[in-house]
Design an enzyme around this catalytic site. Structure first.
Site, PDB file in Angstrom:
ATOM      1  N   LYS A 288       1.200  -1.108   0.041  1.00 37.46           N
ATOM      2  CA  LYS A 288       0.051  -0.154  -0.198  1.00 37.46           C
ATOM      3  C   LYS A 288       0.842   1.044  -0.049  1.00 37.46           C
ATOM      4  O   LYS A 288       1.864   1.168   0.554  1.00 37.46           O
ATOM      5  CB  LYS A 288      -0.913   0.265   1.224  1.00 37.46           C
ATOM      6  CG  LYS A 288      -1.859   0.897   1.090  1.00 37.46           C
ATOM      7  CD  LYS A 288      -2.795   1.351   2.361  1.00 37.46           C
ATOM      8  CE  LYS A 288      -3.607   1.913   2.630  1.00 37.46           C
ATOM      9  NZ  LYS A 288      -4.184   1.545   4.084  1.00 37.46           N
TER      10      LYS A 288
ATOM     11  N   SER B 155      -9.962   1.498   2.571  1.00 38.00           N
ATOM     12  CA  SER B 155      -8.971   2.175   1.633  1.00 38.00           C
ATOM     13  C   SER B 155      -8.362   1.834   1.150  1.00 38.00           C
ATOM     14  O   SER B 155      -7.849   2.108  -0.039  1.00 38.00           O
ATOM     15  CB  SER B 155      -8.941   3.522   2.511  1.00 38.00           C
ATOM     16  OG  SER B 155      -7.869   2.520   3.352  1.00 38.00           O
TER      17      SER B 155
ATOM     18  N   SER C 148     -10.800  -0.717   7.332  1.00 42.12           N
ATOM     19  CA  SER C 148      -9.903  -0.646   5.245  1.00 42.12           C
ATOM     20  C   SER C 148      -8.826  -1.935   5.079  1.00 42.12           C
ATOM     21  O   SER C 148      -8.259  -2.271   3.831  1.00 42.12           O
ATOM     22  CB  SER C 148      -8.711   0.473   5.405  1.00 42.12           C
ATOM     23  OG  SER C 148      -9.559   1.644   5.087  1.00 42.12           O
TER      24      SER C 148
END
Ligand code: GLN
Length: 486
Positions: free
Chosen positions: A78, A153, A177
């Site tokens: 990420k 997210s 997330s």
């Protein structure tokens, strides 16, 4: 073997038996990213040079027998984890050109174990969102249906794995997330206990909630990754100073005698009926496998969303004050004075959702309102935590849905903040309490994946992983893949 659905443990066997080299494996995934990522936009930055360099080192380690379970395994990270020399954006214009000067502890540990970094994945700006539509780098599409969101997210990390553009990926979970996108993309997503993995070098959103974790195809792979990612770090005072168990050792224990708690609050209005049926069927399956199922109560869970949407914005307003246009990050053109520099750099550099949260957080923390909002929210948080403490005196694991529905159409909720926030209605309580939780695939509804959430007691990741692994020995839902990326 089909490399596109292989697990870490299967690929490890191929690598140590020399059936494939780390270089070949890395090239396979770099080629897939080049060929397929334009359909889903899951990567912000691809790092082929670094990946191939790491693959060379991995092949040397494999040849000399000095390898770990992760040597030569291609991962995607990420874009919230700083990696030295690589652009790290947090999905924001304000960091669009930021080259990190150091590597986060968590990625450092994965690198030291010999894994390969394929690139940095797309995400909601500063991890604020549930659909991966607030990224400055554009929305991510769900590989199961590219008109739908992947969840957020950590949507890029989830989508890249669902599309088989990597073998596993990292994410962060502040309120859901990892679990919510894992649910929507048909993956195993793990958010460990708060403090289990160092937050150092992970761009902060809400520091008392942020926790790193993983997306994998199986619970076994999640156990492998956690053994490398977890552990104390002097650089993060909230990281837990405890030894890291061998999570893989507990996986094979049968479910007989494991106590599972069901909370009726998780099955009230707002939950899609097909999702409800699949989740309940998954729970019945756990019962058939020997788990003892009983009802528990979490009376304050219904206040978790209200509490979270005061605490998370409050912490984000403090954390994001560092982006001032002076030290690093985006700076506006031709500022007339310092005030103008701050104002325009931040107005131009942050997106709408981030600005909204900074304003809400600043308001909640301001003199005169602090007691009414922030203190109140923290008191509710304590009650939510107490609910879990008493529930875990009766049961080992709490089960329920991960998200209220399956992946929704891109754009469907972008103008409706409350309906977007409600996506995390089942995940936020575990974040506020700091307990570990995961999502595992439990079926398909109209062709889209559904997740079963498992919540455990503090530091009981091993128990969660055991339940998830046993479930995955009996079911095939985690083996389903989106047709167009097989
Ligand atoms: N969707 C939640 C939010 O927007 C949770 C995000 C997260 O876990 N990073 O705050």
């Amino acid at each position: 073997m089909n490399l596109n659905n292989a697990t870490i443990s299967e690929l490890h066997q191929l690598l140590i038996s020399k059936a494939i080299s780390a270089k070949e494996l890395t090239k396979h995934f770099l080629d897939r990213i080049a060929e397929h990522d334009n359909q889903i936009n899951s990567f912000i930055t691809v790092t082929p040079d670094i990946a191939l360099e790491q693959a060379k080192a991995a092949d040397r380690a494999l040849a000399s027998g000095k390898h770990t379970m992760l040597t030569g395994i291609p991962l995607a990270h990420k874009d919230i984890f700083c990696i030295d020399g690589i652009r790290t954006t947090a999905g924001s214009k304000i960091l669009a050109d930021f080259i990190a000067p150091y590597t986060s502890t968590c990625i450092d540990k994965l690198n030291n174990a010999g894994s390969i970094t394929l690139g940095k994945t797309n995400m909601d700006e500063f991890a604020m969102g549930s659909s991966n539509e607030s990224s400055f780098f554009g929305p991510v599409s769900n590989p199961w249906d590219n008109t739908k969101v992947p969840g957020g997210s950590s949507g890029g990390s989830a989508a890249s794995l669902a599309a088989s553009l990597c073998v596993a990926s990292t994410g962060t979970d502040t309120g859901g997330s990892i679990r919510q996108p894992a649910s929507m993309c048909g993956l195993t997503g793990l958010k460990p206990t708060y403090g289990r993995i160092s937050r150092w070098g992970m761009i902060a959103f809400a520091s008392s909630l942020d926790q790193a974790g993983s997306f994998t195809r199986t619970a076994e792979d999640a156990a492998i990754l956690l053994e490398y990612m977890a552990g104390h770090d002097n650089k993060d005072s909230t990281s837990l100073n405890l030894s890291v168990p061998r999570y893989t050792a507990a996986l094979s224990k049968p479910l007989a005698g494991v106590k599972i708690g069901l909370c009726s609050d998780y099955f009230k209005e707002g939950l899609d009926s097909e999702v409800e049926n699949l989740v309940l069927e998954g729970i019945r399956e756990l019962g058939r496998m020997g788990a003892e199922i009983s009802e528990i109560e979490l009376p304050h869970t219904k206040f978790s969303l209200s509490s979270y949407y005061v605490i998370a914005p409050a912490e984000c307003s403090a954390n994001l004050s560092r982006y001032d246009g002076v030290r690093y990050g985006y700076r506006c053109d031709n500022p007339v004075n310092l005030e103008d520099l701050y104002k325009r750099s931040r107005s131009e550099g942050f997106g709408t959702e981030v600005k909204k949260r900074i304003m809400v957080g600043t308001f909640a923390l301001s003199a005169g309102y602090y007691d009414a909002y922030y203190r109140k929210a923290q008191q509710i948080r304590r009650l939510i935590k107490n609910d879990f403490i008493s529930a875990f005196k009766q049961v080992d694991v709490i089960v329920g849905p991960t998200a209220p529905g399956t992946a929704f159409p891109l754009g469907a909720k972008t103008n409706d903040a409350v309906s977007m926030y409600l996506q995390d209605i089942y995940t936020i309580a575990a974040s506020l309490a700091g307990v570990p939780a995961m999502s595992i695939p439990v079926g398909l509804s109209k062709g889209l994946p559904v997740g079963l959430q498992l919540i455990g007691n503090y530091l009981e990741e091993a128990k969660l992983l055991q339940v998830a692994h046993q479930f995955q020995q009996q079911t095939d839902w985690h083996k389903q893949q989106p047709q167009s990326f097989m």
